[in-house]
Design a protein around this motif. Sequence first.
Motif, PDB file in Angstrom:
ATOM      1  N   ASP A   1      20.288  47.902 178.595  1.00 26.12           N
ATOM      2  CA  ASP A   1      21.068  46.858 179.265  1.00 26.12           C
ATOM      3  C   ASP A   1      22.341  47.453 179.872  1.00 26.12           C
ATOM      4  O   ASP A   1      22.712  47.144 181.011  1.00 26.12           O
TER       5      ASP A   1
ATOM      6  N   GLN B   1      28.987  44.233 180.938  1.00 27.23           N
ATOM      7  CA  GLN B   1      28.897  42.844 180.501  1.00 27.23           C
ATOM      8  C   GLN B   1      28.180  42.675 179.162  1.00 27.23           C
ATOM      9  O   GLN B   1      28.238  41.604 178.559  1.00 27.23           O
TER      10      GLN B   1
ATOM     11  N   ARG C   1      22.203  28.903 170.414  1.00 28.86           N
ATOM     12  CA  ARG C   1      22.371  29.088 171.863  1.00 28.86           C
ATOM     13  C   ARG C   1      23.588  28.367 172.431  1.00 28.86           C
ATOM     14  O   ARG C   1      23.945  28.576 173.583  1.00 28.86           O
TER      15      ARG C   1
ATOM     16  N   THR D   1      28.685  31.624 172.460  1.00 28.76           N
ATOM     17  CA  THR D   1      28.718  32.998 172.936  1.00 28.76           C
ATOM     18  C   THR D   1      28.841  33.873 171.700  1.00 28.76           C
ATOM     19  O   THR D   1      29.746  33.680 170.888  1.00 28.76           O
TER      20      THR D   1
ATOM     21  N   LYS E   1      18.531  38.414 171.758  1.00 24.47           N
ATOM     22  CA  LYS E   1      17.904  38.394 173.072  1.00 24.47           C
ATOM     23  C   LYS E   1      16.556  37.681 173.028  1.00 24.47           C
ATOM     24  O   LYS E   1      16.209  36.935 173.947  1.00 24.47           O
TER      25      LYS E   1
ATOM     26  N   PHE F   1      19.788  33.903 173.291  1.00 20.63           N
ATOM     27  CA  PHE F   1      21.223  33.751 173.040  1.00 20.63           C
ATOM     28  C   PHE F   1      22.045  34.450 174.118  1.00 20.63           C
ATOM     29  O   PHE F   1      21.600  35.443 174.713  1.00 20.63           O
ATOM     30  N   SER F   2      23.238  33.964 174.323  1.00 16.20           N
ATOM     31  CA  SER F   2      24.242  34.694 175.094  1.00 16.20           C
ATOM     32  C   SER F   2      24.909  35.658 174.116  1.00 16.20           C
ATOM     33  O   SER F   2      25.826  35.289 173.386  1.00 16.20           O
TER      34      SER F   2
ATOM     35  N   ARG G   1      26.353  39.657 173.045  1.00 13.54           N
ATOM     36  CA  ARG G   1      26.864  40.975 173.408  1.00 13.54           C
ATOM     37  C   ARG G   1      27.093  41.769 172.131  1.00 13.54           C
ATOM     38  O   ARG G   1      27.136  41.205 171.038  1.00 13.54           O
TER      39      ARG G   1
END
Length: 265
Positions: free
Chosen positions: A98, A141, A217, A220, A239, A243-244, A246
């Motif tokens: 990613d 991101q 979901r 963040t 993922k 979900f959002s 990081r």
Amino acid sequence: MLPLIIEPAQLEQELSNPKLLLIDLCNEQTYRAGHIPNAHSVLPQEIMAGTPPAVGKQPDEARLTALFSRLGLTAEHHVVVYDDEGGGWAGRMIWLLDVIGHQKYSYLNGGLLAWKAANFPLTEHLPSPQAAPFKLHVNHQFSVDIDDILAELGSKDFVVWDARSPAEYCGEKVFAQKAGHIPGAINCEWTQLMDQQRQLRIRDDAKAVLASLGIDRSKTIVTHCQTHHRSGFTYLVGKTLGFSIRAYPGSWSEWGNHPNTPVDL
């Protein structure tokens, strides 16, 4: 196009596909003892910076360029990753893909354990190098740093997913100058989402388990562990569930050793 999560039978039918790039994230001894045919070895240390205290940060651009040039990665490749531990290193590689902007990838559910359980072939043969120049484009991101987390702490739409053990989370085990966890973080140890009866595949009820903890979901999500190894798996799970999410690659080895970061016990 292969799905994000594939099963051994699906992969076995794709092994002769020239656009498939198969990456083995097991240790060198395991790889040499027998790996999935055509799989290229990437050792875990190759995908970490290795610089104390935050050893889990991403490698610098020169190392990333060299790694993906060695693998011969192109925009046409569909990458399939696996390991033999339930998905920590494989998930970290997906996060790294990613980061470099390559989002054609899959995870072999259950990894090498599931492949062996299905009695599919292994080989000791090393695949021929397919090296090719790789032009790196880093996408920021998918990662956060200390300042990003501090800016969101207390927000009702933001949650930190701590993938470490409960003992680390509560400060009973300490692997940094500070004990405890990021304020407001929710603890769900990475292994809790592995199906111990099905070669460590992702649990079918992972979504419900996480929802019961307040990870869903609507938020963040940032995930971390000590070095962004265990949280490679939780990033992957996030993922799969849409979900959002990081990653915080600095993880506790950075947060717990930083003089100005808040902690809770």
